[in-house]
Motif scaffolding. Sequence first.
Motif, mmCIF file in Angstrom:
data_model
loop_
_atom_site.group_PDB
_atom_site.id
_atom_site.type_symbol
_atom_site.label_atom_id
_atom_site.label_comp_id
_atom_site.label_asym_id
_atom_site.label_seq_id
_atom_site.Cartn_x
_atom_site.Cartn_y
_atom_site.Cartn_z
ATOM 1 N N LEU A 61 13.948 -12.056 -12.729
ATOM 2 C CA LEU A 61 14.606 -10.796 -12.405
ATOM 3 C C LEU A 61 13.747 -9.621 -12.862
ATOM 4 N N LEU A 62 13.164 -9.761 -14.054
ATOM 5 C CA LEU A 62 12.310 -8.694 -14.593
ATOM 6 C C LEU A 62 11.097 -8.474 -13.691
ATOM 7 N N GLU A 63 10.476 -9.563 -13.282
ATOM 8 C CA GLU A 63 9.284 -9.441 -12.455
ATOM 9 C C GLU A 63 9.614 -8.775 -11.112
ATOM 10 N N ILE A 64 10.779 -9.113 -10.583
ATOM 11 C CA ILE A 64 11.157 -8.566 -9.282
ATOM 12 C C ILE A 64 11.441 -7.065 -9.369
ATOM 13 N N VAL A 65 12.178 -6.641 -10.381
ATOM 14 C CA VAL A 65 12.435 -5.199 -10.465
ATOM 15 C C VAL A 65 11.157 -4.444 -10.823
ATOM 16 N N ALA A 66 10.253 -5.098 -11.563
ATOM 17 C CA ALA A 66 8.971 -4.456 -11.873
ATOM 18 C C ALA A 66 8.177 -4.199 -10.596
ATOM 19 N N ALA A 67 8.198 -5.181 -9.704
ATOM 20 C CA ALA A 67 7.477 -5.018 -8.436
ATOM 21 C C ALA A 67 8.108 -3.909 -7.591
ATOM 22 N N PHE A 68 9.397 -3.694 -7.796
ATOM 23 C CA PHE A 68 10.106 -2.697 -6.985
ATOM 24 C C PHE A 68 9.956 -1.277 -7.533
ATOM 25 N N LEU A 69 9.539 -1.156 -8.780
ATOM 26 C CA LEU A 69 9.565 0.153 -9.450
ATOM 27 C C LEU A 69 8.856 1.243 -8.654
ATOM 28 N N ALA A 70 7.734 0.896 -8.037
ATOM 29 C CA ALA A 70 6.974 1.908 -7.294
ATOM 30 C C ALA A 70 7.547 2.159 -5.900
ATOM 31 N N ARG A 71 8.723 1.596 -5.620
ATOM 32 C CA ARG A 71 9.369 1.759 -4.307
ATOM 33 C C ARG A 71 8.407 1.389 -3.177
ATOM 34 N N PRO A 72 7.970 0.126 -3.157
ATOM 35 C CA PRO A 72 7.008 -0.293 -2.132
ATOM 36 C C PRO A 72 7.591 -0.207 -0.734
ATOM 37 N N ARG A 73 6.716 0.024 0.214
ATOM 38 C CA ARG A 73 7.137 -0.014 1.619
ATOM 39 C C ARG A 73 7.215 -1.452 2.102
ATOM 40 N N LEU A 74 6.418 -2.313 1.440
ATOM 41 C CA LEU A 74 6.432 -3.742 1.766
ATOM 42 C C LEU A 74 6.479 -4.530 0.464
ATOM 43 N N LEU A 75 7.579 -5.218 0.241
ATOM 44 C CA LEU A 75 7.743 -6.015 -0.975
ATOM 45 C C LEU A 75 7.724 -7.492 -0.598
ATOM 46 N N LEU A 76 6.801 -8.238 -1.206
ATOM 47 C CA LEU A 76 6.660 -9.672 -0.942
ATOM 48 C C LEU A 76 7.192 -10.428 -2.149
ATOM 49 N N LEU A 77 8.215 -11.259 -1.946
ATOM 50 C CA LEU A 77 8.772 -12.052 -3.050
ATOM 51 C C LEU A 77 8.536 -13.525 -2.750
#
Length: 252
Positions: free
Chosen positions: A160-176
């Motif tokens: 969960l931490l890693e996922i919200v960290a990846a989202f912090l910069a508000r990416p236009r494309l998020l790969l999970l």
Amino acid sequence: MTGAAPLSVAGVEKRFGGIAALSGVTFAIDAPGVYGLIGPNGAGKTTLFDVIAGETAPDAGRVSLGGEDVTARAPHARAARGIARTFQECRILPEASCLENLLFTAQPKSLAAAVLQSLTRAPGVDAHRVDEARSLLALVNLERYTHEPAASLSFGQRRLLEIVAAFLARPRLLLLDEPAAGVNPALLETLHHAIRTMHSQSGGVFLIVEHNMEFIMSLAGEIIVMHQGAVLERGSPEAVQASPRVLEAYLG
Ligand SMILES: Nc1ncnc2c1ncn2[C@@H]1O[C@H](COP(=O)(O)OP(=O)(O)O)[C@@H](O)[C@H]1O
Ligand SMILES: [Mg+2]
């Protein structure tokens, strides 16, 4: 470049020695949304993520973001253009606090930026970014761990931490990459809700590799199926689940 597809992958090939991991992957994502990327083990899903994010150079083919060909760009240059990702094996800094993990480790930096940050110890974190990080920790029920080392989290909480960290910069494309793998049922609901909420906040493209069918079919508006290094099928969750070709790929 208005109207250009947020993500376009054309004719991507990648070999590892004698293994064709990707053998001509072509698809475009034309509109924001949550997309599932599924397929049997070894289908090439993680390799495709590596090629999209720039960690692996393809032998042939192109990757475009918002109409710009980024095939020759480094990962940090793609991150600067709005790509963020998580990894199949969770990559967080166990000794750093949860808040620090969000603020400093989320995405690839150029070497110059990383050196500058470590030299100056002034990474330019503004109060607004800290507020965002805190609200993302709250979104995944980790606020009480804000200043605790990430090592104190359970496996599922680290994801969960890693996922919200990846989202912090508000990416236009998020790969999970397999966000639900190894996450216990209680946290799965938190994860599902968090992905929905983040997507409604960002309006970008989320592309999610997942083996948990119930999870991805209830989350994604559209599913892309890979098999043997190529796209086999694409459609609504219902259509894909009813597809004989997809069934055959999983059984074979
Ligand atoms: N670094 C690598 N070296 C050699 N073979 C690899 C490497 N990465 C992936 N492969 C192979 O490429 C194929 C696709 O792997 P991968 O992209 O991890 O599939 P998936 O994520 O769909 O399970 C597999 O046969 C895998 O063994
Ligand atoms: Mg994989």
